[in-house]
Design a protein around this motif. Structure first.
Motif, short mmCIF file in Angstrom:
data_model
loop_
_atom_site.label_atom_id
_atom_site.label_comp_id
_atom_site.label_asym_id
_atom_site.label_seq_id
_atom_site.Cartn_x
_atom_site.Cartn_y
_atom_site.Cartn_z
N GLU A 124 0.83 -1.20 0.00
CA GLU A 124 0.00 0.00 0.00
C GLU A 124 0.87 1.26 0.00
N ARG A 154 3.89 1.43 -1.20
CA ARG A 154 4.51 1.50 -2.53
C ARG A 154 3.57 2.19 -3.53
N LYS A 155 2.27 1.92 -3.43
CA LYS A 155 1.30 2.54 -4.34
C LYS A 155 1.27 4.05 -4.14
N ILE A 156 1.35 4.49 -2.87
CA ILE A 156 1.37 5.93 -2.60
C ILE A 156 2.61 6.57 -3.21
N LYS A 187 4.32 5.42 -5.75
CA LYS A 187 4.20 5.36 -7.21
C LYS A 187 3.33 6.49 -7.75
N ASN A 188 2.32 6.88 -6.97
CA ASN A 188 1.43 7.96 -7.39
C ASN A 188 2.14 9.30 -7.49
N ILE A 189 3.26 9.44 -6.79
CA ILE A 189 4.04 10.68 -6.90
C ILE A 189 5.38 10.40 -7.60
N ASP A 190 5.38 9.32 -8.38
CA ASP A 190 6.51 8.97 -9.25
C ASP A 190 7.79 8.69 -8.47
N LYS A 241 12.79 6.35 -8.10
CA LYS A 241 12.52 4.94 -8.44
C LYS A 241 13.66 4.28 -9.19
#
Length: 222
Positions: A127, A129-131, A133-136, A193
């Motif tokens: 979860e 990681r998804k946050i 990813k949402n901000i690249d 990333k």
């Protein structure tokens, strides 16, 4: 909830020996019982961070992480997530019960719970990681109090910041032992990333010198 039997056997010190049918059935029974009695919960917060001579300050909180190892862990991060995970008090109660009346079952229960807490940590991390990813951004691996020189006595402040007692029923003793015992806190940095973070392994663990798994040429899931 899925508990990997191979991981349970590894915790039990299994080295490809033949398992007696009765013990094999008992392990299967314990896996199902642990899933039945587990009430897994987790909570986390995401913070901007500032590094200074004192340590790593989590802005808009009272948390300051001290120690060169946690600073190194977050060296590429301007944000981090702080997470707390627990399997709930029923698991502790059942393990204590079996320690009095069936030690073999207590050991198997403990191993099953250790495998499961890692799985729930993975879910919380997913979860987070998804946050990111949402901000690249990507994330680091999990880093817990007690690793390296990251002091374990930060536990209470982490729990207070996350309101963990209210949100998931997690507290800490005056010696910074998490209650329920099958619980984890950890810090995950947000970073570019393109950066790959490799877990440093057993050498950062506070149980490095006394670890039964390492002495046997193995490792724990943490």
């Amino acid at each position: 909830m899925y508990i990997d039997k191979k991981e349970v056997l590894r915790y039990l010190g299994h080295k490809n020996q033949i398992i007696q049918e009765q013990l094999n059935l008992l392990i299967d029974q314990c896996i199902e019982e642990v899933k039945q009695y587990t009430k897994p919960k987790y909570t986390f917060g995401v913070f901007d961070i500032k590094k200074n001579d004192e340590g790593v300050e989590l802005l808009e909180s009272n948390l300051i992480f001290k120690g060169k190892d946690i600073k190194e862990h977050l060296k590429n991060s301007d944000m981090c997530a702080v997470m707390a995970v627990t399997l709930g008090s029923l698991v502790d109660s059942k393990i204590r019960y079996y320690e009095k009346f069936n030690l073999t079952k207590a050991v198997i229960w403990d191993s099953c719970a250790s495998v499961l807490i890692e799985k729930i940590c993975d879910e919380a991390e997913c979860e987070i990681r998804k946050i990111a990813k949402n901000i690249d951004l990507g994330i680091t691996y999990r880093y817990s109090p007690g690793y390296g020189d990251f002091p374990i006595d930060i536990q209470e402040k982490i729990l207070n910041t996350l309101q963990a007692q209210k949100n998931i029923g997690l507290t800490a003793t005056e010696n910074s032992i998490l209650i329920p015992r099958k619980s984890v806190t950890a810090v995950i940095g947000f970073q570019d990333k393109s950066i790959t973070s490799e877990h440093p392994g057993c050498t950062v663990c506070s149980n490095y010198e006394t670890c039964e798994y390492r002495r046997g040429g193995d490792y724990c899931v943490n």
